[in-house]
Write a protein that holds these residues in place. Structure first.
Motif, PDB file in Angstrom:
ATOM      1  N   ARG A 104     -12.871  11.564   4.978  1.00 29.95           N
ATOM      2  CA  ARG A 104     -11.684  11.289   5.802  1.00 29.95           C
ATOM      3  C   ARG A 104     -12.143  11.311   7.257  1.00 29.95           C
ATOM      4  NH1 ARG A 104      -6.387  10.843   5.162  1.00 29.95           N
ATOM      5  NH2 ARG A 104      -5.005  11.673   6.741  1.00 29.95           N
TER       6      ARG A 104
ATOM      7  N   LYS B  27     -11.881   7.078  -5.239  1.00 35.06           N
ATOM      8  CA  LYS B  27     -11.109   8.250  -4.821  1.00 35.06           C
ATOM      9  C   LYS B  27     -11.449   9.388  -5.782  1.00 35.06           C
ATOM     10  CE  LYS B  27      -7.417   5.222  -3.265  1.00 35.06           C
ATOM     11  NZ  LYS B  27      -6.092   4.669  -3.598  1.00 35.06           N
TER      12      LYS B  27
ATOM     13  N   GLY C 167      -9.629   1.954   6.395  1.00 38.83           N
ATOM     14  CA  GLY C 167      -8.994   1.340   5.237  1.00 38.83           C
ATOM     15  C   GLY C 167      -8.214   0.063   5.474  1.00 38.83           C
TER      16      GLY C 167
ATOM     17  N   CYS D  95      -9.275   9.773  -0.784  1.00 36.15           N
ATOM     18  CA  CYS D  95     -10.088   8.921   0.097  1.00 36.15           C
ATOM     19  C   CYS D  95     -11.351   8.460  -0.620  1.00 36.15           C
ATOM     20  CB  CYS D  95     -10.517   9.685   1.349  1.00 36.15           C
ATOM     21  SG  CYS D  95      -9.151  10.250   2.363  1.00 36.15           S
TER      22      CYS D  95
ATOM     23  N   THR E 261      -2.245   6.182   6.051  1.00 37.00           N
ATOM     24  CA  THR E 261      -3.189   5.737   7.091  1.00 37.00           C
ATOM     25  C   THR E 261      -3.066   4.245   7.318  1.00 37.00           C
ATOM     26  OG1 THR E 261      -4.723   7.520   6.506  1.00 37.00           O
ATOM     27  CG2 THR E 261      -5.620   5.681   7.776  1.00 37.00           C
ATOM     28  N   ARG E 262      -2.950   3.469   6.257  1.00 37.27           N
ATOM     29  CA  ARG E 262      -2.785   2.017   6.421  1.00 37.27           C
ATOM     30  C   ARG E 262      -1.465   1.697   7.135  1.00 37.27           C
ATOM     31  NH1 ARG E 262      -5.415   1.374   0.957  1.00 37.27           N
ATOM     32  NH2 ARG E 262      -7.535   0.729   1.480  1.00 37.27           N
TER      33      ARG E 262
ATOM     34  N   SER F 253       0.831  -1.202   0.000  1.00 37.04           N
ATOM     35  CA  SER F 253       0.000   0.000   0.000  1.00 37.04           C
ATOM     36  C   SER F 253       0.866   1.252   0.000  1.00 37.04           C
ATOM     37  CB  SER F 253      -0.904   0.021   1.229  1.00 37.04           C
ATOM     38  OG  SER F 253      -1.685   1.188   1.279  1.00 37.04           O
ATOM     39  N   THR F 254       0.326   2.314  -0.589  1.00 31.87           N
ATOM     40  CA  THR F 254       0.983   3.617  -0.522  1.00 31.87           C
ATOM     41  C   THR F 254       0.298   4.519   0.498  1.00 31.87           C
ATOM     42  OG1 THR F 254      -0.425   4.445  -2.310  1.00 31.87           O
ATOM     43  CG2 THR F 254       1.716   3.512  -2.941  1.00 31.87           C
ATOM     44  N   SER F 255      -0.719   4.003   1.179  1.00 30.45           N
ATOM     45  CA  SER F 255      -1.523   4.809   2.098  1.00 30.45           C
ATOM     46  C   SER F 255      -0.817   5.045   3.429  1.00 30.45           C
ATOM     47  CB  SER F 255      -2.863   4.114   2.359  1.00 30.45           C
ATOM     48  OG  SER F 255      -3.505   4.663   3.486  1.00 30.45           O
TER      49      SER F 255
END
Length: 196
Positions: A156, A85, A178, A151, A16-17, A12-14
C-alpha cells in the motif's frame, strides 16, 4: 454548441480508485462489477490486467446505458510469480517475504468503454518498485499498522508501504495506486470529455 458528454461510471469497489478519479473534478457514478479475477492458464500478467480491466467495464455496462465506463485492474509480479490480493495476514507476509530486496513490477490496465457506441480502448501502464531487504519484524510491524490485505502485492504505497521501498520507477505514479490517470485522461479526451 457542444454536445453533453455521457456520464462517467467507475467500475470498481476500490476507495483508492474513487479518490484518484475524483482528482479530475468530473462527476461520476460507482458500480461494483462482479468479475472472476483468476488468471487463465498461461496468461501473462500484462494480458491478465488488460483482460480484467475490460471485463470490469463490460460487467458494469450491463447495468449502465449511455455511459463512459472506466474499468481498471492491477497485477503485481516478482520474477515469474504473480502476486494478487493476499486476502489475509499470512498471505501478505508471504508476499512481502518473497518481494524483500526484489523488484516488484505492477502492471496496471485501464479500459474506457463507451456503452452508446460499443467502443472500448485500453492502456497498460507498468510501474516498478524495488523493495528494501525486509526483516520479519519489519514486515510484521507494517502488517500490524497497514493491513494491506486487499492490495496487489501487499504494498500500500500511498500509506506505510512507502517505507518498504528503495526506489520507484515509472511514467505515472497514479498507476502504482491502481488507476493510471495520465492514460485515462488520454482515453477521456479521445471520447470528447473536456479536461483542463
Amino acid at each position: 454548441m457542444i454536445a453533453p458528454q455521457p456520464p462517467l461510471v467507475l467500475a470498481s469497489t476500490s476507495p483508492t480508485r474513487r479518490e484518484l478519479l475524483a482528482r479530475l473534478g468530473l462527476p461520476f457514478e460507482v458500480h461494483a462489477p462482479q468479475v472472476d479475477e483468476a488468471a487463465q492458464p498461461g496468461e501473462a500478467p500484462a494480458a491478465l490486467a488488460l483482460r480484467l480491466a475490460q471485463a470490469k467495464a463490460q460487467a458494469a455496462a450491463q447495468h449502465c446505458a449511455a455511459r463512459l465506463i472506466i474499468g481498471s485492474d492491477q497485477v503485481a509480479v516478482v520474477g515469474e510469480q504473480v502476486l494478487g490480493k493476499p486476502g489475509d495476514r499470512t498471505g501478505a507476509a508471504a508476499q512481502l517475504a518473497l518481494a524483500s530486496g526484489q523488484v516488484m513490477l505492477f502492471q496496471t490496465a485501464v479500459c474506457l468503454l463507451n456503452t452508446a457506441t460499443g467502443e472500448a480502448a485500453t492502456r497498460l501502464v507498468p510501474f516498478e518498485v524495488e523493495l528494501r531487504r525486509l526483516s520479519l519484524a519489519q514486515i510484521e510491524r507494517y502488517l500490524d499498522r497497514e493491513q494491506p490485505f486487499g492490495c496487489a502485492g501487499s504494498l500500500r504505497s500511498e500509506g506505510l508501504g512507502v517505507t518498504l521501498c528503495e526506489r520507484m520507477t515509472g511514467d505515472d505514479p497514479t498507476a502504482l495506486l491502481g488507476l493510471p490517470l495520465i492514460a485515462l485522461c488520454e482515453l477521456l479526451r479521445a471520447q470528447g470529455v473536456a479536461l483542463p
